[in-house]
Design an enzyme around this catalytic site. Sequence first.
Site, PDB file in Angstrom:
ATOM      1  N   ASP A   1      -3.611  35.371 -15.807  1.00 59.08           N
ATOM      2  CA  ASP A   1      -3.867  35.084 -14.384  1.00 59.08           C
ATOM      3  C   ASP A   1      -4.358  33.678 -14.116  1.00 59.08           C
ATOM      4  OD1 ASP A   1      -6.347  35.297 -15.508  1.00 59.08           O
ATOM      5  OD2 ASP A   1      -7.227  36.390 -13.834  1.00 59.08           O
ATOM      6  N   GLU A   2      -4.116  32.768 -15.038  1.00 61.10           N
ATOM      7  CA  GLU A   2      -4.506  31.387 -14.755  1.00 61.10           C
ATOM      8  C   GLU A   2      -3.496  30.435 -15.369  1.00 61.10           C
ATOM      9  OE1 GLU A   2      -7.883  29.810 -16.943  1.00 61.10           O
ATOM     10  OE2 GLU A   2      -7.896  31.592 -18.200  1.00 61.10           O
TER      11      GLU A   2
ATOM     12  N   ASP B   1      -6.545  29.707 -10.739  1.00 62.76           N
ATOM     13  CA  ASP B   1      -7.093  30.940 -11.307  1.00 62.76           C
ATOM     14  C   ASP B   1      -7.059  32.008 -10.227  1.00 62.76           C
ATOM     15  OD1 ASP B   1      -8.180  32.537 -13.187  1.00 62.76           O
ATOM     16  OD2 ASP B   1     -10.221  31.737 -13.046  1.00 62.76           O
TER      17      ASP B   1
END
Lengths: 372, 410
Positions: B103-104, B8
């Site tokens: 974003d992960e 993350d």
Amino acid sequence: MEFTVSKSDLVRELSLSQGVVEKKTTIPILSNVLLEAEGDRVVLTATDLELGIRCSCPARVKKEGAGTVPARKLLEYARLLPEGDVNMKFLENHWASITCGRSKTRIAGMSRESFPELPQMPEQIAEIPVKLLASMIARTSFAISMEESRFTLNGALLFLRPEGLTMVATDGHRLAYVQAASAESGQTNKQFRALVPKKALVELVKLADEADPDAKAIFAGDDNHLFFQVGHRLLITRKLTGNFPDYERVLPKDHQLVAKLQKDEIRSAIERVAQFADERSRSIRVQFTNGEVRIFSSSAETGESEESVTSEYQGPDLEIGFNAQYLLDFLRVIPQDHMAFELKDQKSAGEMRPAGDGVADQYRYVVMPMRI
Amino acid sequence: MRTYFHLDMDAFFVSVEELYDPSLKGKPVVVGGRPNERGVVSAASYAARKFGVHSAMPLRMAYKLCPQAIFVDGHPERYRDYSHKIYGVLQSFSPLVEMASIDEAYLDMTGTERLYGPPLRAAHLLHERMKAETGLNCSIGIAASRLVAKIGSDQAKPNGVLWVIPGEEPAFLAPLDVRKVPGVGKVAEKQLNALGIRKVGDLARLDESFLDQRFGKWGLALAGKSRGLDAGGWFDTEIGAAEGPKSISHEHTFSEDTTDLAQIESTLARLCEMVGRRLREHRLHARTIQLKLRYWDFSTFTRAHSIARATDLDTELFEEIRELFRRNWKTGAAVRLLGVHVSSWSEGDEQLNLMGEEKHQKWRQALEAADRLRDKFGESAVSLAAGLRGNFRERTHENPASLPGKKKPS
């Protein structure tokens, strides 16, 4: 008001009003049938404000007048009565008492004052044989769009000219076109064009079924309504508004390729193969090769199937996708033994027509293929 | 035994902004818009979070809590760019990568010991490589289930790596708030708290049948999760398995409520363009088109229509959406938010139209050409004239319709 009718007359005329009476309505009076006793007849009227029907049957009228009662309830009850005379008498509170043999019923009615007024029939435009009308409807109405949002396609185009009568229906994927010459459809020197809602066409077929084989429908229209009078029965419908698509542009001008087929053979083949078509798209592949037409289907869930029929086809090999239901709709409605399937290429519309003897009027069915 | 990583990015949007403007570093930064604007915080820097600012909070409230924060507009295209870079790094590391949002990502690292050594060493390598290649910090959770890996990366923040050794899951989870479990939101948390369940350990002690009775399928999944298992629909598919989106939608909140029909329809046109673009990107055709309409008083309506022939064309979507809007708008009522949502993908053969087929094909070609222009020059390179007045700034989402590396259905 008080009158006496025969049970069978009452049931027959009431049955004709059932398709018109609203089943779920927010306006209670529209569930009722209006009964008017006048002279030696009783007139029955039903409407959903879009469509109206007025029928009548002989009656012994003791006291003239009018009243309304729930149409469905009256029919359901009257059907159960023994054959014979039925006496109806309207009471002060708008209820009606019905007497038949040893049965006595009082049915809750409503004042006739709130029953909507139906428009007056204007001067007639044409007289069309009802059997022809019914047959034209049968050959087009299945192509009417079921999508409510496409409201100009929710009916069939009726086009009356001195040359004859034309009926066209389409849902945007296929189009059915029937033209009857004036020798069949009856002479007229007027030109008239209107969109008839699907529900009116269904009721019109019912009227035709009840009429004599050689009966004629007197046809009239005003700015908003269409009128079809068959004997003592009158069907009134609102016209659909909006522009019907330019069907002339859709009717193919020429085809390079023609396959003549035996109708029952190709119909049964498609019916069987379509069992294994994808349930939602109903797509089948039709392969035209020299002297033969082959049909294929496959579905991930159910399996696959293929079948071939012989055909007078001479041309390059061609494989086209079609919605099986669209093809069957046509094949199930034509009485002829033979048909012609005309094609251009994989992406252009195909056309089906009855072929051989006994083709009286012009019937053309245009179907757009599926991309396969 | 599987080994999963959950990676993350730390304060992703803010960190990307810092790369473009290093003076932001270490300061309270709020990404999402101006403090007097409507809309919500897309991301907040760690310095801003100290003041209680968090994502999804209204911008105006963020301003009240932290007036000295620097408010910057979001730059979706920058984030997409960096998301692609991140995906590139991950893919060079393991072929089994699934981006869970912009974003992960989850990585299946099972059987990579001979390549990278034990999990902790592998995570360290990845952590350093990510920093070197993107300039961004991230946190990594390592566990035998995706669920625990995800909770682990959260606990490792910021800029850390945490390995939950197999067998230790209950001990690791027990002291955490139930809210830390993915799938437990504000509402569920309240319901659980009302039952006296505050910690994951409380959940794990409960009888499964009690949760099943109380919350149904979701409760049953929760019972599994509390013991560190990948339970519930989220984890049905393997990492890296081809899976397309089930629906695609875009929404827009007006900066001021509007009754201006031209502005509304123009906004709808713009939303349809955005949805159409994503449809074509995924090679999907939608049969169900839904309008979302929120009025000034927050009353919200959705109205859907299914069309006979599935479409991926902006123009056809717009025709349907406009019709839905015209039928359902309480004329004169001020509109706060509009949304366009499409679903029910058509499979198999496509029925061609008798009329307008040529027009359909021409539009398809034109829009595909427009897509190529956008690929090259950016999303705003070309647009429908109808949508020009509705040309608003795209808001930043953590879950855009398309994620790099999501396999397109063939």
